[in-house]
Motif scaffolding. Structure first.
Motif, PDB file in Angstrom:
ATOM      1  N   GLY A 390     -14.971  -2.335   6.056  1.00  0.00           N
ATOM      2  CA  GLY A 390     -14.704  -1.945   7.402  1.00  0.00           C
ATOM      3  C   GLY A 390     -13.783  -2.541   8.395  1.00  0.00           C
ATOM      4  O   GLY A 390     -13.883  -2.388   9.290  1.00  0.00           O
ATOM      5  N   THR A 391     -12.942  -3.249   7.483  1.00  0.00           N
ATOM      6  CA  THR A 391     -11.833  -3.947   8.407  1.00  0.00           C
ATOM      7  C   THR A 391     -10.794  -2.993   8.817  1.00  0.00           C
ATOM      8  O   THR A 391     -10.679  -1.934   8.212  1.00  0.00           O
ATOM      9  N   SER A 392     -10.440  -3.603   9.912  1.00  0.00           N
ATOM     10  CA  SER A 392      -9.263  -2.846  10.356  1.00  0.00           C
ATOM     11  C   SER A 392      -8.028  -2.748   9.508  1.00  0.00           C
ATOM     12  O   SER A 392      -7.310  -1.428   9.234  1.00  0.00           O
ATOM     13  N   GLN A 393      -7.608  -3.931   8.778  1.00  0.00           N
ATOM     14  CA  GLN A 393      -6.690  -3.962   7.675  1.00  0.00           C
ATOM     15  C   GLN A 393      -7.073  -2.785   6.527  1.00  0.00           C
ATOM     16  O   GLN A 393      -6.028  -2.150   6.230  1.00  0.00           O
ATOM     17  N   ALA A 394      -8.199  -2.789   6.051  1.00  0.00           N
ATOM     18  CA  ALA A 394      -8.435  -1.799   5.164  1.00  0.00           C
ATOM     19  C   ALA A 394      -8.186  -0.424   5.434  1.00  0.00           C
ATOM     20  O   ALA A 394      -7.818   0.515   4.513  1.00  0.00           O
ATOM     21  N   ASN A 395      -8.920  -0.047   6.483  1.00  0.00           N
ATOM     22  CA  ASN A 395      -8.747   1.331   6.994  1.00  0.00           C
ATOM     23  C   ASN A 395      -7.403   1.783   7.446  1.00  0.00           C
ATOM     24  O   ASN A 395      -6.924   2.997   7.165  1.00  0.00           O
ATOM     25  N   ALA A 396      -6.558   0.809   7.894  1.00  0.00           N
ATOM     26  CA  ALA A 396      -5.205   1.020   8.184  1.00  0.00           C
ATOM     27  C   ALA A 396      -4.411   1.331   7.097  1.00  0.00           C
ATOM     28  O   ALA A 396      -3.527   2.201   6.921  1.00  0.00           O
ATOM     29  N   ALA A 397      -4.822   0.617   6.048  1.00  0.00           N
ATOM     30  CA  ALA A 397      -3.960   0.853   4.728  1.00  0.00           C
ATOM     31  C   ALA A 397      -4.456   2.134   3.860  1.00  0.00           C
ATOM     32  O   ALA A 397      -3.509   2.719   3.347  1.00  0.00           O
ATOM     33  N   ILE A 398      -5.659   2.499   4.259  1.00  0.00           N
ATOM     34  CA  ILE A 398      -6.086   3.909   3.597  1.00  0.00           C
ATOM     35  C   ILE A 398      -5.204   5.054   4.334  1.00  0.00           C
ATOM     36  O   ILE A 398      -4.711   5.929   3.696  1.00  0.00           O
ATOM     37  N   ALA A 399      -5.299   4.903   5.620  1.00  0.00           N
ATOM     38  CA  ALA A 399      -4.660   5.907   6.372  1.00  0.00           C
ATOM     39  C   ALA A 399      -3.103   6.148   6.163  1.00  0.00           C
ATOM     40  O   ALA A 399      -2.365   6.894   5.849  1.00  0.00           O
ATOM     41  N   ARG A 400      -2.488   4.641   5.914  1.00  0.00           N
ATOM     42  CA  ARG A 400      -1.133   4.820   5.551  1.00  0.00           C
ATOM     43  C   ARG A 400      -0.869   5.391   3.978  1.00  0.00           C
ATOM     44  O   ARG A 400       0.086   5.904   3.848  1.00  0.00           O
ATOM     45  N   THR A 401      -1.567   4.997   3.194  1.00  0.00           N
ATOM     46  CA  THR A 401      -1.701   5.410   1.644  1.00  0.00           C
ATOM     47  C   THR A 401      -1.818   6.948   1.635  1.00  0.00           C
ATOM     48  O   THR A 401      -0.888   7.838   1.129  1.00  0.00           O
ATOM     49  N   LEU A 402      -2.874   7.459   2.544  1.00  0.00           N
ATOM     50  CA  LEU A 402      -2.958   8.977   2.620  1.00  0.00           C
ATOM     51  C   LEU A 402      -1.693   9.634   3.269  1.00  0.00           C
ATOM     52  O   LEU A 402      -1.139  10.791   2.719  1.00  0.00           O
ATOM     53  N   LEU A 403      -0.894   9.013   3.984  1.00  0.00           N
ATOM     54  CA  LEU A 403       0.322   9.516   4.672  1.00  0.00           C
ATOM     55  C   LEU A 403       1.248   9.290   3.786  1.00  0.00           C
ATOM     56  O   LEU A 403       2.121  10.314   3.310  1.00  0.00           O
ATOM     57  N   GLU A 404       1.792   8.130   3.289  1.00  0.00           N
ATOM     58  CA  GLU A 404       2.993   7.938   2.519  1.00  0.00           C
ATOM     59  C   GLU A 404       3.015   8.387   1.099  1.00  0.00           C
ATOM     60  O   GLU A 404       3.980   8.886   0.372  1.00  0.00           O
ATOM     61  N   GLU A 405       1.688   8.409   0.640  1.00  0.00           N
ATOM     62  CA  GLU A 405       1.717   8.754  -1.060  1.00  0.00           C
ATOM     63  C   GLU A 405       1.127  10.265  -1.129  1.00  0.00           C
ATOM     64  O   GLU A 405       1.736  11.051  -1.901  1.00  0.00           O
ATOM     65  N   PHE A 406       0.305  10.874  -0.177  1.00  0.00           N
ATOM     66  CA  PHE A 406      -0.115  12.105  -0.331  1.00  0.00           C
ATOM     67  C   PHE A 406       0.526  12.969   1.023  1.00  0.00           C
ATOM     68  O   PHE A 406       0.209  14.212   0.617  1.00  0.00           O
ATOM     69  N   GLY A 407       1.016  12.480   1.611  1.00  0.00           N
ATOM     70  CA  GLY A 407       1.406  13.513   2.838  1.00  0.00           C
ATOM     71  C   GLY A 407       0.602  14.045   3.936  1.00  0.00           C
ATOM     72  O   GLY A 407       0.485  14.911   4.618  1.00  0.00           O
ATOM     73  N   LEU A 408      -0.701  13.131   3.870  1.00  0.00           N
ATOM     74  CA  LEU A 408      -1.839  13.645   4.987  1.00  0.00           C
ATOM     75  C   LEU A 408      -1.824  12.838   5.919  1.00  0.00           C
ATOM     76  O   LEU A 408      -2.061  11.428   5.747  1.00  0.00           O
ATOM     77  N   PHE A 409      -1.867  13.285   7.091  1.00  0.00           N
ATOM     78  CA  PHE A 409      -2.011  12.441   8.372  1.00  0.00           C
ATOM     79  C   PHE A 409      -3.375  12.385   8.932  1.00  0.00           C
ATOM     80  O   PHE A 409      -3.873  13.586   9.429  1.00  0.00           O
ATOM     81  N   THR A 410      -4.072  10.929   8.825  1.00  0.00           N
ATOM     82  CA  THR A 410      -5.316  11.079   9.525  1.00  0.00           C
ATOM     83  C   THR A 410      -5.112   9.727  10.440  1.00  0.00           C
ATOM     84  O   THR A 410      -4.059   9.253  10.608  1.00  0.00           O
ATOM     85  N   PHE A 411      -6.340   9.202  10.642  1.00  0.00           N
ATOM     86  CA  PHE A 411      -6.389   8.152  11.704  1.00  0.00           C
ATOM     87  C   PHE A 411      -7.511   7.264  11.495  1.00  0.00           C
ATOM     88  O   PHE A 411      -8.475   7.694  11.485  1.00  0.00           O
ATOM     89  N   GLN A 412      -7.021   5.919  11.585  1.00  0.00           N
ATOM     90  CA  GLN A 412      -8.156   4.870  11.683  1.00  0.00           C
ATOM     91  C   GLN A 412      -8.866   5.034  13.011  1.00  0.00           C
ATOM     92  O   GLN A 412      -8.294   4.988  14.128  1.00  0.00           O
ATOM     93  N   ARG A 413     -10.161   4.685  13.125  1.00  0.00           N
ATOM     94  CA  ARG A 413     -10.886   4.530  14.379  1.00  0.00           C
ATOM     95  C   ARG A 413     -11.830   2.990  14.049  1.00  0.00           C
ATOM     96  O   ARG A 413     -12.213   2.879  13.044  1.00  0.00           O
ATOM     97  N   ASN A 414     -11.917   2.576  15.138  1.00  0.00           N
ATOM     98  CA  ASN A 414     -12.797   1.310  15.479  1.00  0.00           C
ATOM     99  C   ASN A 414     -13.674   1.423  16.523  1.00  0.00           C
ATOM    100  O   ASN A 414     -13.821   2.275  17.095  1.00  0.00           O
TER     101      ASN A 414
END
Length: 449
Positions: A390-414
Motif C-alpha cells: 500500500g505504499t505510494s511508491q509501489a502503486n505509482a510503479a504499478i500504474a507506470r508499468t500498466l502505462l509504459e508496458e501495456f498501454g493502459l492508463f490508470t491512476f494511483q489513489r491515496n
C-alpha cells in the motif's frame, strides 16, 4: 461577476421566457473516418440513439449498440484510457453544441449576456433539478462539486465550540480539509473513522454507528456516496437515517454519483449535496451544482455576506463570480445526450465492463480488489492493490508499468487507511477487449511478485 450583473442574471425576469436550449432536429449525424459525428450543431437528437429497451443484463452486452454509443466520442488511440473518473469527455454532439455556444457568447458579448443568458441559465438549472429529482429552488449551479461542497461545509452554522464534525478515510481530501477548517474556525473537534476493508453493507453501518456513539456531540457528518479512491458506493440513505436519529446533519459528496448510476436526491436522503456535471454527465469542465433541501437554508450562511440575491434563495449561498456562459448553456445538451442512452442502461454497461476485469482477477494470488461485488456497493470505479503493498511508491510503479508496458492508463489513489491503490475507471467508449487487456496485464504483473 459583479453584484449588479449577478442580480441581472439571477433575478426573476420577463425579458425572455425560459426555453429549451435544443431545437428539434431530424437529420442523422454523419461521421468522420474515425467514427465520430461531424455535424455542426449536432445534438443528442441527431445521433439516432435511444435508450435500449431490453433487459439491462442483455443491454449491457449488446456490443453493436454500444459501438454506436462509443462512436459518439472521439478518443485518442495513444493509450487505452481507463481513468475516466477524473472528468468525462464530452460526446461529439455535446462538443458541437459547446462550440456553438462559445461562438454565440463571444460574438454577442454583453448584449447577449445581459438580455438572453439569464433565461438560459434558469433553463439549465431546471434541467439539472429535473435530472436529479429536486426543485429548481433547491439547486444552485457551481463550477464543480468541490466548490459546492466547500460552500456547504464552510458556511454550515449549526456547529459550535466543543461540538464535533466527522468524516472517513475514503472521503475526498479537499472535503476533509474543509471539515478541518470548519472545526478550527468554531473551536470544534474532528472525529474520523476508517471504512472497513473489505466493505459490506452491515460493517459500514456498524462502523458509523460506533463512531457516532463514541462522539455524541457530532453535529455534521460528511458522507461520500461514490468515493474517488476505491469507488465504493456507500449506503448513504441508511447512514443518513442513522445520523439524523442522533441529531446529526449530513452533507453528501455525490461528485461521482449522478450519471454513473440511476439516482435521485430522495435516494440519498440528505439535506445538503454537492454534485459534478463534468464527470459522468459529460458537460464541459467547470460545471457542478449545490443542493440544499427546501426548508434547510437557515443552516447554511450567506456566501461572503452576499446581497445579490434574497437570503431566502439558494443563490445567496454560492457566489461564483462571472460564470462560463458556454459551459452553463451546454449543461442541458449534456443531460439530453445522457438521457438518449438512459442512465439505467449506462449504469448496467459500466458495471458490465467493471465486472469483466474484476471477475478475471478477483481470485488471482497477490491481487487484492478493494471494491466489493455487491450490486449496491459498486459501480464503474474499482481499485486494486498487489501483494498487499500500500505504499505510494509501489502503486505509482504499478500504474507506470500498466502505462509504459501495456498501454493502459490508470491512476494511483491515496489517503486510504490500509494504503494506496490503483484506480480503474472504464466508461462508455471502452470495450470488453479493454477490460480483458487490463485483466491480462494485472495477472502478468502480479505473477512477478
Amino acid at each position: 461577476m459583479t453584484g449588479s450583473s449577478r442580480r441581472d442574471f439571477l433575478r426573476d425576469s420577463a425579458v425572455i421566457g425560459a426555453a429549451s436550449l435544443l431545437a428539434p432536429a431530424t437529420m442523422v449525424a454523419s461521421t468522420t473516418s474515425d467514427g465520430a459525428p461531424d455535424v455542426p450543431g449536432a445534438t443528442a437528437a441527431t445521433t439516432g440513439l435511444t435508450p435500449h429497451p431490453g433487459p439491462l443484463h442483455e443491454v449491457a452486452q449488446d456490443e453493436a449498440y454500444w459501438k454506436k454509443v462509443a462512436d459518439q466520442y472521439r478518443v485518442t488511440n495513444a493509450v487505452t484510457n481507463l481513468e475516466a473518473g477524473y472528468w468525462g469527455l464530452m460526446s461529439q454532439p455535446v462538443l458541437a453544441k459547446y462550440h456553438e455556444h462559445i461562438d454565440r457568447m463571444n460574438r454577442e458579448n454583453s448584449y447577449f449576456a445581459r438580455r438572453e443568458f439569464p433565461a438560459l441559465w434558469r433553463s439549465a438549472r431546471e434541467r439539472v433539478a429535473q435530472f436529479v429529482g429536486a426543485k429548481p429552488s433547491e439547486i444552485a449551479l457551481s463550477r464543480g462539486a468541490t466548490e459546492a461542497l466547500q460552500a456547504l461545509i464552510s458556511q454550515y452554522n449549526k456547529v459550535g465550540a466543543g461540538d464535533t464534525v466527522m468524516y472517513a478515510d475514503l472521503d475526498y481530501n479537499a472535503m476533509q480539509w474543509a471539515m478541518n477548517g470548519l472545526a478550527k474556525s468554531v473551536g470544534a473537534k474532528v472525529a474520523t473513522l476508517d471504512i472497513p476493508e473489505p466493505a459490506t453493507h452491515a460493517n459500514i453501518l456498524e462502523a458509523y454507528t460506533r463512531a457516532l456513539d463514541a462522539n455524541p456531540r457530532t453535529k455534521l457528518l460528511l458522507l461520500t456516496h461514490c468515493n474517488n479512491k476505491t469507488g465504493l458506493l456507500l449506503p448513504v440513505k441508511d447512514v443518513a437515517t442513522l445520523a439524523r436519529s442522533r441529531g446529526v446533519d449530513v452533507v453528501v459528496d455525490a461528485a461521482h454519483s449522478f450519471g454513473q448510476i440511476p439516482l435521485s436526491m430522495d435516494a440519498l436522503g440528505a439535506d445538503f449535496v454537492g454534485i459534478n456535471l463534468h464527470k459522468w454527465i459529460g458537460a464541459p469542465v467547470g460545471a457542478g451544482a449545490m443542493y440544499i433541501r427546501e426548508g434547510r437554508l437557515d443552516a447554511i450562511d450567506l456566501a461572503h455576506a452576499d446581497e445579490s440575491a434574497p437570503p431566502t434563495r439558494i443563490d445567496s449561498r454560492l457566489h461564483t463570480g462571472t460564470v462560463n456562459f458556454a459551459t452553463m448553456m451546454t449543461i442541458p445538451d449534456a443531460i439530453d445526450f445522457q438521457q438518449s442512452i438512459g442512465i439505467p442502461q449506462k449504469g448496467a454497461r459500466l458495471r458490465f465492463l467493471r465486472d469483466r476485469w474484476v471477475k478475471a482477477v478477483r481470485d488471482v494470488p497477490g491481487v487484492d480488489v478493494l471494491t466489493p461485488d455487491d450490486a449496491d456497493l459498486a459501480g464503474a470505479i474499482t481499485s486494486f492493490r498487489l501483494h498487499g503493498r500500500g505504499t505510494s511508491q509501489a502503486n505509482a510503479a504499478i500504474a507506470r508499468t500498466l502505462l509504459e508496458e501495456f498501454g493502459l492508463f490508470t491512476f494511483q489513489r491515496n489517503g486510504i487507511a490500509k494504503g494506496d491503490c490503483v484506480r480503474v475507471t472504464p466508461t462508455l467508449y471502452n470495450t470488453p477487449a479493454d477490460a480483458d487487456k487490463l485483466a491480462s496485464a494485472i495477472k502478468t504483473i502480479a505473477a512477478r511478485g
